[in-house]
Design an enzyme around this catalytic site. Structure first.
Site, PDB file in Angstrom:
ATOM      1  N   HIS A   7      -3.373  -0.032  -0.890  1.00 39.24           N
ATOM      2  CA  HIS A   7      -3.652   0.514   0.449  1.00 39.24           C
ATOM      3  C   HIS A   7      -4.985   1.260   0.490  1.00 39.24           C
ATOM      4  CE1 HIS A   7       0.782   0.251   0.195  1.00 39.24           C
ATOM      5  NE2 HIS A   7       0.713  -0.049   1.478  1.00 39.24           N
TER       6      HIS A   7
ATOM      7  N   TYR B 112      -5.353   3.960   2.019  1.00 36.14           N
ATOM      8  CA  TYR B 112      -5.062   5.401   1.950  1.00 36.14           C
ATOM      9  C   TYR B 112      -4.938   5.941   0.523  1.00 36.14           C
ATOM     10  CZ  TYR B 112      -0.061   4.075   1.603  1.00 36.14           C
ATOM     11  OH  TYR B 112       1.142   3.527   1.242  1.00 36.14           O
ATOM     12  N   GLU B 113      -4.862   5.012  -0.447  1.00 41.00           N
ATOM     13  CA  GLU B 113      -4.869   5.455  -1.850  1.00 41.00           C
ATOM     14  C   GLU B 113      -6.297   5.698  -2.313  1.00 41.00           C
ATOM     15  OE1 GLU B 113      -2.217   2.831  -4.426  1.00 41.00           O
ATOM     16  OE2 GLU B 113      -2.342   1.729  -2.559  1.00 41.00           O
TER      17      GLU B 113
ATOM     18  N   HIS C  51       7.986   9.639   4.906  1.00 44.85           N
ATOM     19  CA  HIS C  51       7.825   8.417   4.113  1.00 44.85           C
ATOM     20  C   HIS C  51       9.150   7.983   3.469  1.00 44.85           C
ATOM     21  CE1 HIS C  51       5.819   5.368   1.758  1.00 44.85           C
ATOM     22  NE2 HIS C  51       6.208   5.907   0.627  1.00 44.85           N
TER      23      HIS C  51
ATOM     24  N   ASN D  85      10.889   3.203  12.092  1.00 41.24           N
ATOM     25  CA  ASN D  85      10.954   4.445  12.879  1.00 41.24           C
ATOM     26  C   ASN D  85      10.254   4.179  14.198  1.00 41.24           C
ATOM     27  OD1 ASN D  85       8.475   4.477  10.923  1.00 41.24           O
ATOM     28  ND2 ASN D  85       7.873   5.761  12.649  1.00 41.24           N
TER      29      ASN D  85
ATOM     30  N   HIS E  60       6.520   0.827  -4.168  1.00 42.37           N
ATOM     31  CA  HIS E  60       5.710  -0.356  -4.424  1.00 42.37           C
ATOM     32  C   HIS E  60       5.628  -0.615  -5.926  1.00 42.37           C
ATOM     33  CE1 HIS E  60       3.868  -1.114  -0.434  1.00 42.37           C
ATOM     34  NE2 HIS E  60       4.185   0.144  -0.256  1.00 42.37           N
TER      35      HIS E  60
ATOM     36  N   SER F   9       6.531  -1.920   1.878  1.00 43.92           N
ATOM     37  CA  SER F   9       7.487  -0.863   1.528  1.00 43.92           C
ATOM     38  C   SER F   9       8.912  -1.324   1.754  1.00 43.92           C
ATOM     39  CB  SER F   9       7.263   0.376   2.404  1.00 43.92           C
ATOM     40  OG  SER F   9       5.955   0.825   2.304  1.00 43.92           O
TER      41      SER F   9
ATOM     42  N   ALA G  11       6.257  -2.227   6.588  1.00 47.66           N
ATOM     43  CA  ALA G  11       7.095  -1.290   7.340  1.00 47.66           C
ATOM     44  C   ALA G  11       6.190  -0.719   8.423  1.00 47.66           C
ATOM     45  CB  ALA G  11       7.588  -0.189   6.420  1.00 47.66           C
TER      46      ALA G  11
ATOM     47  N   MET H 134       0.007   0.845   8.072  1.00 47.26           N
ATOM     48  CA  MET H 134      -1.180   1.149   7.258  1.00 47.26           C
ATOM     49  C   MET H 134      -1.589   0.000   6.345  1.00 47.26           C
ATOM     50  SD  MET H 134      -0.042   5.013   6.295  1.00 47.26           S
ATOM     51  CE  MET H 134       0.688   6.082   7.548  1.00 47.26           C
ATOM     52  N   SER H 135      -1.284  -1.222   6.754  1.00 45.44           N
ATOM     53  CA  SER H 135      -1.625  -2.368   5.894  1.00 45.44           C
ATOM     54  C   SER H 135      -1.825  -3.627   6.733  1.00 45.44           C
ATOM     55  CB  SER H 135      -0.488  -2.602   4.890  1.00 45.44           C
ATOM     56  OG  SER H 135       0.668  -3.039   5.563  1.00 45.44           O
TER      57      SER H 135
END
Ligand code: HPA
Length: 273
Positions: A83, A85-86, A247, A235, A61, A31, A113, A211-212
């Protein structure tokens, strides 16, 4: 790799790519890191759709495999990742790594990120991965047929290559980027963590959460590639700051640093060659 046909798929995709110099180095851009492609000379872009990779569905992306020279080093850049999460299968999230291997890449740099969990980290820091915790619930080697060349019981003692990481740290210094080192934890997402989860992950020894990356790093090691990883701390973990995590802010924070990260990768290419 027979079970999933992943190698065949990677070969098919690699065959659709012609007229490019064999890349030695591969980058996976997370990201907000996508702008690095602007620094390439003799750039050739292959849209994922064009070469048989599925399209990227996440804001921030783009979906391109980009070839070119970064300070005279032939590279390939995965601009946009897949990802879990997709709703993707884990093999889909690592397929571009298999394509890079097919194309001749020897080393990969994985970027992302991440939320900072180590209280000494500041938003905007760059963290080099020294190790990881796979909390994604998946392993990209599950179900793969072991071969003599590619056994599946892959040693994970030294996933992140110390020499590459030291070169990247030197490049960061030259580019004026404040850097840290630490342990990255991959969670499935897409929801961010609760404050209780952040406390738990800190106790487990994680310095950053995202998340990756971890599944890609495992797969790259399976393919005997050298791996380095870097996180832009966009963050602090949930509950460590007053404000909520969004996000858009994550993207904004890494986009703000795009130019410096680009300079870092250029410095890295100069000393890598
Ligand atoms: N948690 C998980 N993934 C993330 C975060 C976070 O706080 N920030 C950026 N990616």
């Amino acid at each position: 790799m027979e079970e999933y046909g992943l190698q065949n798929k990677a070969q098919e995709i690699a065959e659709k790519i012609s007229g490019v110099e064999t890349p030695v180095l591969g980058f996976v851009l997370g990201s907000g890191w996508g702008g690095v492609v602007e620094a390439l000379q003799d750039c050739r872009r292959f849209a994922y759709k064009e070469i048989g990779l599925s399209e990227c569905g996440v804001a921030g992306h783009a979906g391109n495999l980009v070839f070119g020279k970064l300070c005279n080093v032939p590279v390939v850049i995965q601009q946009g990742r897949f990802h879990l999460y997709e709703g993707r299968e884990v093999f889909e999230t690592v397929l571009p790594i298999a394509v890079m291997k097919e194309l001749g890449v020897r080393s990969v740099v994985l970027t992302n990120a991440a939320g900072g969990l180590n209280p000494s980290f500041q938003v905007g820091d760059l963290m080099f991965l020294t190790d990881h915790i796979n909390f994604s619930g998946k392993n990209p080697l599950t179900g793969l047929h072991p071969t003599d060349k590619y056994p599946v019981f892959v040693d994970m003692t030294k996933v992140y290559d110390a020499e590459m990481t030291n070169l990247l740290a030197l490049a960061a210094e030259r580019a004026g980027v404040r850097s840290q080192r630490g342990v990255y934890m991959q969670v499935p997402g897409p929801s961010f963590e609760t404050p209780a989860e952040i406390l738990a992950f800190q106790k487990l020894g994680a310095d950053a959460v995202g998340m990756s990356t971890v599944c890609e790093a495992i797969f790259a090691r399976y393919l005997h590639l050298r791996v380095a990883g870097m996180s832009c701390i966009t963050n602090l973990g949930a509950g460590m700051e007053e404000k909520e995590i969004r996000h858009e802010d994550v993207l904004q924070q890494s986009l703000q640093r795009e130019k410096k990260f680009c300079a870092l990768l250029q410095e890295f290419a100069k000393i890598y060659s």
